[in-house]
Design a protein around this motif. Structure first.
Motif, PDB file in Angstrom:
ATOM      1  N   MET A  10       0.829  -1.199   0.000  1.00 17.12           N
ATOM      2  CA  MET A  10       0.000   0.000   0.000  1.00 17.12           C
ATOM      3  C   MET A  10       0.870   1.258   0.000  1.00 17.12           C
ATOM      4  O   MET A  10       0.586   2.223  -0.712  1.00 17.12           O
ATOM      5  N   LYS A  11       1.964   1.255   0.763  1.00 15.81           N
ATOM      6  CA  LYS A  11       2.870   2.408   0.798  1.00 15.81           C
ATOM      7  C   LYS A  11       3.490   2.649  -0.570  1.00 15.81           C
ATOM      8  O   LYS A  11       3.606   3.791  -1.010  1.00 15.81           O
ATOM      9  N   THR A  12       3.903   1.576  -1.218  1.00 16.38           N
ATOM     10  CA  THR A  12       4.525   1.754  -2.532  1.00 16.38           C
ATOM     11  C   THR A  12       3.519   2.208  -3.577  1.00 16.38           C
ATOM     12  O   THR A  12       3.863   2.971  -4.474  1.00 16.38           O
ATOM     13  N   GLU A  13       2.266   1.788  -3.469  1.00 11.36           N
ATOM     14  CA  GLU A  13       1.245   2.239  -4.412  1.00 11.36           C
ATOM     15  C   GLU A  13       0.891   3.698  -4.176  1.00 11.36           C
ATOM     16  O   GLU A  13       0.593   4.443  -5.121  1.00 11.36           O
ATOM     17  N   ILE A  14       0.923   4.146  -2.921  1.00  7.81           N
ATOM     18  CA  ILE A  14       0.624   5.547  -2.609  1.00  7.81           C
ATOM     19  C   ILE A  14       1.721   6.453  -3.162  1.00  7.81           C
ATOM     20  O   ILE A  14       1.452   7.539  -3.674  1.00  7.81           O
ATOM     21  N   THR A  15       2.969   6.013  -3.073  1.00 12.89           N
ATOM     22  CA  THR A  15       4.073   6.837  -3.577  1.00 12.89           C
ATOM     23  C   THR A  15       4.183   6.780  -5.091  1.00 12.89           C
ATOM     24  O   THR A  15       4.988   7.486  -5.674  1.00 12.89           O
ATOM     25  N   GLY A  16       3.407   5.918  -5.734  1.00 14.57           N
ATOM     26  CA  GLY A  16       3.405   5.863  -7.182  1.00 14.57           C
ATOM     27  C   GLY A  16       4.280   4.770  -7.766  1.00 14.57           C
ATOM     28  O   GLY A  16       4.348   4.613  -8.974  1.00 14.57           O
ATOM     29  N   GLN A  17       4.955   4.038  -6.939  1.00 16.73           N
ATOM     30  CA  GLN A  17       5.781   2.945  -7.444  1.00 16.73           C
ATOM     31  C   GLN A  17       4.875   1.747  -7.731  1.00 16.73           C
ATOM     32  O   GLN A  17       3.886   1.519  -7.059  1.00 16.73           O
ATOM     33  N   VAL A  18       5.230   1.013  -8.737  1.00 19.74           N
ATOM     34  CA  VAL A  18       4.458  -0.171  -9.084  1.00 19.74           C
ATOM     35  C   VAL A  18       5.250  -1.396  -8.646  1.00 19.74           C
ATOM     36  O   VAL A  18       6.376  -1.609  -9.076  1.00 19.74           O
TER      37      VAL A  18
END
Length: 178
Positions: A124-132
């Motif tokens: 979830m943290k990586t999706e919020i920062t825009g990383q896939v």
């Protein structure tokens, strides 16, 4: 071990532990009922006669459980160190062994849930920062620590020691008879 394999192992440990502990608990309760029946059948107090009649009726009206009743060890009060009492003590240790196996499965399942929650939070943290990130949660590696093994816990060690001692004693009695 992967999370999916660890889930299977936790489920298997819980099922095996439940089967071991419930079987030994049923046999232990039946042993106690047999002991209570023999203890109360000769006493001329009405409540003890009612208890012995209730146990006798339960015995007679459960013909499906007759092999289990016959297999349950009898408990003898005046002589404590008779083989039947030692067999009952073995049943108690098998019960604790089953509880230990089940507790090991529950502990492993709790660790797996923590790992899955941490992985979902990280995703979830990586999706919020825009990383896939395309990582499957079930393919995460779980380290198999010694605390997950039921035979390394104190009750597992004690139960296995007592059971092994009983089996050695049983084998010794068979060799003496030959």
């Amino acid at each position: 071990m992967l999370v999916l394999d660890a889930k299977k192992k936790a489920r298997r440990l819980k099922i095996v532990g439940w089967l071991i502990s419930s079987t030994s608990l049923i046999l232990g309760v039946m042993s106690l009922l047999i002991f209570l029946y023999h203890l109360t059948k000769d006493i001329d107090i009405p409540i003890t006669q009612n208890i012995s009649e209730l146990i006798a009726n339960f015995y007679h009206f459960s013909p499906i459980l007759k092999p289990v009743w016959d297999f349950a060890p009898a408990i003898y009060y005046p002589n404590i160190l008779v083989p039947e009492n030692l067999t009952f003590l073995l049943l108690v240790f098998i019960f604790t062994l089953g509880l230990g196996v089940r507790a090991s499965g529950i502990g492993l399942r709790q660790r797996i849930n923590i790992i899955i929650t941490d992985a979902e939070n990280e995703k979830m943290k990586t999706e919020i920062t825009g990383q896939v990130v395309n990582r499957d949660i079930l393919s995460i590696e779980v380290d198999n620590q010694l605390k997950d093994n039921w035979y390394t816990r104190p009750m597992g060690i004690i139960s296995l020691t007592v059971i092994a001692g009983y089996l050695v004693n049983l084998l010794w009695s068979f060799t003496v008879l030959l």
